[in-house]
Motif scaffolding. Structure first.
Motif, mmCIF file in Angstrom:
data_model
loop_
_atom_site.group_PDB
_atom_site.id
_atom_site.type_symbol
_atom_site.label_atom_id
_atom_site.label_comp_id
_atom_site.label_asym_id
_atom_site.label_seq_id
_atom_site.Cartn_x
_atom_site.Cartn_y
_atom_site.Cartn_z
ATOM 1 N N ARG A 109 74.124 94.991 46.869
ATOM 2 C CA ARG A 109 74.508 93.996 45.858
ATOM 3 C C ARG A 109 73.944 92.618 46.209
ATOM 4 O O ARG A 109 73.771 91.769 45.337
ATOM 5 N N SER A 148 71.271 90.537 44.294
ATOM 6 C CA SER A 148 71.539 89.653 43.151
ATOM 7 C C SER A 148 71.389 88.190 43.524
ATOM 8 O O SER A 148 71.365 87.317 42.649
ATOM 9 N N GLU A 171 75.418 93.414 39.173
ATOM 10 C CA GLU A 171 75.055 92.029 39.452
ATOM 11 C C GLU A 171 73.551 91.771 39.338
ATOM 12 O O GLU A 171 73.122 90.627 39.146
ATOM 13 N N LEU A 172 72.735 92.833 39.451
ATOM 14 C CA LEU A 172 71.288 92.631 39.337
ATOM 15 C C LEU A 172 70.886 92.160 37.942
ATOM 16 O O LEU A 172 69.805 91.606 37.754
#
Length: 936
Positions: free
Chosen positions: A460, A463, A485-486
């Motif tokens: 994560r 991101s 979240e990307l």
């Protein structure tokens, strides 16, 4: 005789009369008259559109008060004329020969054309002449360097041609600097160059100089030379020994020729040499040991040759080296520990050799190497673990280890420096997980880790890579879901996560909803409308991809009851439309005003079109083609068909005209194959064949069923031809607006096929190239049709080739595409990108469905098609604008296609979908039951 010429003649006569009568016996005024007369005559041949020379008044007694003129205060004679960068055009005519005390002449960075004036050789006091960056053509006069005081001569970046005459160098004993770079000069380098005994800098690069191994017979005698640039010519053979005679040589550039054999063995004796570039030749054998004696060397480029032998053990002795590139050779062996001695190195590329073994610890741990910015060890055979402590290089911006046979895990400290911008690890045997510390690479804009054996989840922490533009994780063993979240990475332009073990939903923001199948396939179950296969989640379609929702009118027009879910979508879309209308009202007014102004431009456009036709017809009948460069991208084309380049046009019949040039049809003789040839009307603006070659080769790679394939090109300084496929069914323009009663109008099936194919062609240009190829000129005349009415987009990428379009051509291009120009192009206030093509595609939809032109002129008003369709849609009678000539059509397809057109023509670029989204919408619109369309 014109008024100005008559006045000059009269002035000369008066001056002569005054001399005969004995007026001004000291001669000073007579000399001033000569300067005035000469400069006024010189000005008469100049086109000065910005009136820079308005202070040059023929009534003045002396020119010393004129702008851009410098005089000797003691004698009052003109000594310097500097007109650099004033956008002057015309020719360098007669008159300057009268300014006999002229020492400095600088006309650089203008648009002067014609040949070099022989009268310049009469100026015996000239010390510096700069005519660079103009459009001068013809041969170099043999006696241009006659002035015994001439020290500086720059004729670079013109269109001079022919060989350099031997006489040119016979009077160059005072010359210090000579540049002929960036012309079309051919033939050998005259041995008489050895007469320039005081020459310090000689630049003959970017021409067509050719020659055998004896090319250096005169050059090795220039014992005072400091910079010698022969790069980017067609010089051949082995470079003979003798370069060591150049005792003061500091820079030697021989790259981009066809030299072969071993490197000169005495190179190492040029003890003052700082820069040495021998790249992109055919040099063989090993790197001479003598090079280790070049203690002053800061730049060494031996890339893309055929050098063999072990990587030099002595490399560390070049401790002043800042740039080292030996890529693209056949070097073997291991990297020596001495590499750690390269204390100030900022660029190091060893790519494309066969170097093996470990990465020396001296390279990793040496504090002296902390300044390295570019490190490329790719395409070798190291067969070692991934080097640790790479993050120690505090300024490292590019790290390329692709296909280097590295194994092991990715070090967690890879981004400790915080400066890394490009990290490429593809094609190795790296294992383990991608460390969470990857989020520290805050400067990354390219992260490529494909074709390894990475496992586990995508971190994560990625991101946090806010600058990231390209992410390649394909062909690994990554599993789980892609972190939502990307989707927050707003700068991300390209993602490939195919062939992993990923599953579940994609991020619903950013680029991820529009990822194509090729970027997602080969996983365990990613949920995407582009994939066929298992999906564990039912993800609702993004609102932008719903073609059946458009303002309040949709539900009322189509009837039926809305679900609560549909009401939410409807409410959200209405708010968006209101915001878009408020934001775009000023732009809309501006576009309307521009359209109204174009009424008066129609006759002018017709005049320009007739002028272009007249010019092209006359030039075609009288132009004498010179021998140029002919390149084919299609190996199936018989070379004999173009043994004589003149057959390119002599065998052709004119079939169309465009802003970029006329189009001809030519047959391949016995093969029976037809090709189209476009003669570029702005060809005189393309001066360098390497620039033209580079851009056309990009277009040659743009192969797609819905693009006109570029088959090759022909280049001379005065003529450039593009050879492409020929489309037998003509243009969409003709099928929509020029069909007769004897031909059939386009059915809805064919029109939909044309729209879908055009969308696919544009999507290929936008999404398969970085940077994207933007058409900027999409319109029906640039959509060609083959035998089966498959559309093929033409004229794509021509703005890349003709990068220096003048204002007239740019104006004509936009005028010819009236109604297709996106608002941001018209007002030049918004970011211009591929959304301009989306706008043009939306207008194209409207024209295809309605059969009407995007802008129509009445007696007292201007009708804009997009505004009319929008108004009729809001009134509930939009189907009344559908072209009646196509007969029956399915309303359930035509109506959403019109709505899609209005989404594409949004005044706000960010509100328009991408072409990938457009394709998906069209697939959704298409009626899934095949037999329902057969009647149409």
């Amino acid at each position: 005789m014109g008024y100005l010429q008559f006045f000059i003649f009269a002035l000369i006569s008066v001056s002569s009369l005054r001399s005969c009568k004995g007026i001004d016996h000291d001669g000073s005024n007579d000399n001033n008259d000569d300067d005035v007369i000469g400069l006024i005559a010189f000005k008469a041949d100049i086109i000065d559109s910005s009136s820079h020379l308005s202070s040059w008044n023929q009534d003045d007694i002396s020119p010393c008060s004129w702008k851009f003129i410098t005089c000797n205060p003691a004698t009052g004679r003109v000594t310097e004329l500097s007109l650099i960068g004033l956008n002057l055009s015309g020719k360098i005519g007669r008159g300057l020969e009268k300014v006999q005390n002229l020492q400095v002449l600088n006309l650089a960075h203008n648009n002067f054309t014609g040949s070099l004036n022989l009268q310049l050789s009469l100026l015996n006091n000239l010390e510096s002449v700069n005519l660079s960056r103009n459009g001068l053509s013809g041969n170099i006069p043999p006696f241009l360097t006659n002035s015994r005081r001439l020290k500086f001569l720059d004729l670079s970046k013109n269109s001079l041609s022919g060989p350099v005459p031997d006489e040119f160098f016979l009077s160059c004993s005072s010359l210090r600097v000579l540049s002929l770079s960036g012309n079309n000069i051919n033939g050998p380098i005259p041995n008489s160059v050895s007469q320039c005994t005081t020459l310090n800098h000689l630049n003959l690069s970017k021409n067509r100089f050719s020659g055998s191994p004896n090319f250096a017979a005169g050059l090795w005698l220039l014992t005072r030379i400091r910079t010698l640039d022969l790069s980017h010519n067609t010089l051949t053979g082995r470079v003979p020994d003798g370069v060591s005679n150049l005792h003061y040589l500091k820079e030697l550039f021989l790259q981009g020729n066809h030299f072969s054999g071993g490197l000169p063995s005495d190179l190492g004796l040029c003890s003052h040499l700082r820069k040495l570039d021998l790249s992109n030749n055919l040099f063989t054998e090993s790197v001479p040991v003598s090079i280790q004696g070049l203690s002053s060397l800061t730049y060494l480029n031996l890339a893309n040759n055929v050098l063999t032998g072990d990587f030099p053990e002595w490399i560390g002795e070049l401790n002043g080296l800042e740039y080292l590139d030996v890529s693209g050779n056949g070097l073997t062996g291991t990297l020596p520990e001495s590499v750690g001695g390269l204390g100030v190195l900022t660029y190091m590329s060893l790519s494309g050799n066969n170097i093996s073994g470990n990465i020396p610890k001296s390279l990793i741990y040496s504090s002296k190497l902390s300044v390295v910015r570019y490190l490329n060890l790719s395409w070798n055979n190291f067969e070692t673990r991934m080097p640790l402590k790479l993050g120690y290089f505090e300024n490292l911006t590019v790290l390329d280890l692709r296909n280097g046979a590295f194994h092991g895990s990715l070090p967690a400290d890879i981004c400790d420096s915080g400066s890394l911008q490009i990290l490429q690890l593809d094609g190795n045997d790296l294992t383990g997980t991608i460390p969470e510390e990857i989020g520290k690479c805050s400067s990354l804009y390219l992260l490529s880790m494909s074709h390894n054996d990475f496992r586990g989840f995508i971190p994560r922490s990625m991101s946090r890579l806010k600058k990231l533009k390209i992410l390649k994780l394909d062909s690994n063993q990554l599993s789980g879901e892609i972190p939502q979240e990307l989707g927050e990475l707003e700068n991300l332009l390209a993602v490939n996560i195919s062939y992993n073990r990923l599953q579940g939903r994609l991020p619903d923001r950013g680029i991820f909803p529009s990822l194509q199948a090729s970027s997602l396939e080969g996983n365990m179950g990613i949920c995407s409308p582009f994939l066929k296969g298992p999906c564990k989640m039912d993800v609702p379609k993004p609102l932008v991809l719903d073609p059946f929702s458009y303002a309040n009118q949709m539900g009322n027009h189509e009837g039926g009851t809305k679900s609560s879910k549909g009401s939410k979508h409807h409410k959200f879309l209405s708010t968006s439309v209101i915001i878009a209308i408020l934001a775009a009202v000023l732009i809309s007014i501006g576009v309307l005003v521009i359209s109204l102004l174009n009424i008066s431009a129609r006759k002018r456009l017709q005049f320009v079109g007739n002028a272009l036709e007249s010019c092209s017809s006359s030039s075609r009948s009288t132009r004498s083609l010179t021998i140029g460069k002919l390149v084919w991208f299609d190996s199936k084309i018989a070379p004999g068909w173009v043994a004589n380049p003149e057959t390119l046009l002599h065998k052709a019949a004119e079939i169309g005209k465009g802003v970029f040039g006329n189009v001809y049809k030519a047959s391949l003789g016995e093969e029976g194959r037809d090709l189209a040839i476009k003669s570029l009307v702005v060809s005189n603006m393309i001066q360098y064949p390497e620039d033209f070659d580079r851009e056309v080769r990009v277009l040659g790679k743009a192969r797609h069923p819905n693009l006109v394939s570029v088959k090759g090109y022909y280049w001379t300084p005065s003529l450039q031809l593009l050879v492409t496929d020929y489309a037998p069914n003509g243009s969409l323009q003709a099928k929509l607006h020029e069909w007769s009663t004897s031909s059939q109008p386009l059915s809805w099936t064919k029109r939909f096929k044309i729209l879908l194919g055009t969308a696919k062609g544009l999507a290929h240009l936008h999404h398969s190239f970085r940077p994207p190829i933007v058409h900027y000129n999409l319109k029906p005349s640039n959509i060609l049709l083959d035998d089966d009415f498959n559309p093929k987009i033409s004229d794509y990428g021509l703005t890349r080739i003709v990068a220096k379009l003048d204002k007239q051509v740019m104006s004509n291009r936009f005028q010819s595409a009236l109604g297709y120009v996106a608002p941001e192009l018209a007002c030049q206030s918004l970011r211009v990108n591929e959304k301009c093509d989306v706008y043009g595609f939306g207008v194209l939809i409207l024209e295809v469905v309605t059969g009407r032109r995007p802008v129509e002129y009445g007696d007292d008003n201007v009708l804009i098609l997009e505004e009319q369709v929008k108004m009729m849609l809001e009134e509930g009678n939009v189907l009344e604008c559908v072209d009646e000539s196509m007969g029956r059509y399915p309303e359930e397809e035509v109506l959403p296609v019109l709505k899609l057109a209005l989404v594409c023509t949004s005044q706000i670029p960010s509100s328009r979908p991408s072409m990938a989204e457009v394709i998906q919408i069209l697939h959704v619109i298409k009626t899934p039951v095949p037999h329902r369309m057969e009647a149409y």
